[in-house]
Design a protein around this motif. Structure first.
Motif, short mmCIF file in Angstrom:
data_model
loop_
_atom_site.label_atom_id
_atom_site.label_comp_id
_atom_site.label_asym_id
_atom_site.label_seq_id
_atom_site.Cartn_x
_atom_site.Cartn_y
_atom_site.Cartn_z
N PHE A 146 0.73 -1.45 0.16
CA PHE A 146 0.42 0.19 -0.02
C PHE A 146 0.89 1.00 -0.16
N LEU A 147 0.77 1.98 -1.12
CA LEU A 147 1.43 3.03 -1.29
C LEU A 147 0.61 4.55 -0.85
N ASN A 148 1.28 5.58 0.76
CA ASN A 148 0.56 6.60 0.25
C ASN A 148 2.03 7.59 0.67
N ASN A 149 1.01 9.01 0.48
CA ASN A 149 1.96 10.42 0.08
C ASN A 149 2.14 10.73 -1.38
N PRO A 176 -8.94 4.83 -7.85
CA PRO A 176 -9.94 5.74 -8.60
C PRO A 176 -10.54 7.68 -7.72
N GLY A 177 -10.20 8.22 -8.08
CA GLY A 177 -10.75 9.71 -7.20
C GLY A 177 -9.66 9.70 -5.85
N LYS A 178 -7.97 8.95 -5.65
CA LYS A 178 -7.17 9.57 -5.13
C LYS A 178 -6.51 9.34 -5.34
N HIS A 179 -5.51 10.51 -5.42
CA HIS A 179 -4.53 10.67 -6.72
C HIS A 179 -3.02 10.34 -5.54
N ASP A 180 -3.51 9.86 -3.91
CA ASP A 180 -2.12 9.68 -2.95
C ASP A 180 -1.72 8.36 -3.05
N ILE A 181 -2.84 7.99 -2.74
CA ILE A 181 -2.81 6.25 -2.63
C ILE A 181 -3.23 5.21 -3.68
N SER A 182 -1.92 4.44 -4.16
CA SER A 182 -2.20 3.55 -5.16
C SER A 182 -1.35 1.99 -3.87
N PHE A 183 -2.55 0.49 -5.34
CA PHE A 183 -1.99 -0.66 -4.58
C PHE A 183 -0.73 -0.86 -5.58
N VAL A 184 0.57 -2.15 -4.84
CA VAL A 184 1.52 -2.19 -5.68
C VAL A 184 1.14 -3.97 -5.71
N GLU A 185 0.69 -5.13 -6.22
CA GLU A 185 1.11 -6.61 -6.16
C GLU A 185 2.40 -6.93 -6.72
N ALA A 206 9.94 16.89 -5.46
CA ALA A 206 11.49 16.86 -4.15
C ALA A 206 10.69 17.35 -2.93
N THR A 207 9.01 16.95 -3.19
CA THR A 207 9.05 17.38 -1.40
C THR A 207 7.97 15.99 -1.02
N CYS A 208 7.30 15.24 -2.10
CA CYS A 208 5.95 14.01 -1.36
C CYS A 208 7.94 12.41 -1.42
N ALA A 209 7.95 12.45 -0.02
CA ALA A 209 8.30 10.40 0.49
C ALA A 209 7.41 10.43 0.18
N MET A 210 8.26 9.18 -0.43
CA MET A 210 6.65 7.72 -0.67
C MET A 210 6.38 7.36 0.69
N LYS A 211 5.43 7.35 0.73
CA LYS A 211 5.19 6.05 2.22
C LYS A 211 4.37 4.78 2.08
N ILE A 212 5.64 3.34 2.31
CA ILE A 212 4.86 2.47 1.61
C ILE A 212 5.12 1.54 3.00
N THR A 213 3.88 0.56 2.91
CA THR A 213 3.15 -0.65 4.03
C THR A 213 2.82 -1.92 3.81
N TYR A 214 3.37 -2.81 4.09
CA TYR A 214 2.21 -4.26 3.54
C TYR A 214 0.56 -4.04 3.68
N ALA A 215 -0.37 -3.98 2.42
CA ALA A 215 -1.26 -3.94 2.28
C ALA A 215 -1.98 -4.83 3.59
N LYS A 216 -3.41 -4.26 4.03
CA LYS A 216 -3.86 -5.47 5.26
C LYS A 216 -4.73 -6.28 4.48
N LYS A 217 -4.83 -7.29 5.28
CA LYS A 217 -5.09 -8.88 4.37
C LYS A 217 -6.54 -8.64 5.29
#
Length: 217
Positions: A146-149, A176-185, A206-217
């Motif tokens: 799960f990617l955000n920021n 869709p509709g949320k530009h600041d989050i994404s999922f990568v499989e 330069a201003t957005c450091a990507m935050k990555i976590t495991y997606a909730k199961k």
């Protein structure tokens, strides 16, 4: 035909249907994994169509990028990369090999004003970004990340180019509709973990450091 290695790499065979702003952002996202980028020059004239220059701060970064991304399918066309014939104007200025006496005089005058305004902003924003990217609360391991920021201009192509350098990459899913989050499989939890650790805190801009976590199961 050997061109001497330098900080600037020349890229051609770029898909010229891509808009200049999007191409510049995508080039930045792709090449900044190798080191600090000082400048990207992409001109959409007839003569310069499908070409770009990327200027790295370090020579080693330019060399590494050239080797790793030679033939990389950028917008479905394999990039052709070589060292630029001469050092970029930006690097020449840093080395002090560019310009005449008048330009050097201008340089001495200018620093009195811009640095104060330029330095204030990064100083305020740098500290939170660093602490934010080092301690990201996480979920149990998962093959989906799960990617955000993410910055507003993020697109599927940009994220695919970042993540498909890691084994096991399957797909990017934007929300869709949320530009600041994404999922990568990925194919496995381990492969997802390698990519997560490598790209944690990666700055697409330069201003957005990507935050990555495991997606909730």
């Amino acid at each position: 035909m050997d061109i001497r290695p330098n900080h600037t790499i020349y890229i051609n065979n770029i898909n010229d249907k891509v808009k200049k702003d999007e191409m510049t952002r995508s080039l930045y996202a792709l090449f900044s994994q190798f080191g600090q980028i000082i400048d990207i020059v992409a001109v959409k004239t007839m003569k310069m169509r499908g070409q770009a220059f990327v200027v790295f701060k370090e020579l080693a970064a330019a060399t590494n990028a050239l080797r790793q991304l030679q033939g990389f399918p950028f917008y479905n066309k394999p990039m052709r990369i070589q060292y630029a014939k001469t050092d970029s104007e930006v690097i020449a200025k840093v080395k002090g090999t560019f310009g005449d006496k008048d330009k050097k005089k201008d340089k001495k005058k200018k620093p009195q004003e811009p640095p104060t305004s330029m330095l204030k902003k990064p100083a305020g924003s740098a500290a939170p970004a660093i602490s934010g990217s080092t301690q990201v609360p996480d979920n149990p391991p998962n093959y989906i990340l799960f990617l955000n920021n993410l910055p507003e201009e993020t697109n599927e192509m940009m994220l695919s180019m970042l993540f498909n350098q890691f084994p096991g990459f399957k797909e990017v899913r934007l929300v869709p509709g949320k530009h600041d989050i994404s999922f990568v499989e990925f194919e496995s939890e381990n492969q997802a973990g390698v990519a997560k650790d490598a790209l944690q805190g990666f700055r697409i801009t330069a201003t957005c450091a990507m935050k990555i976590t495991y997606a909730k199961k």
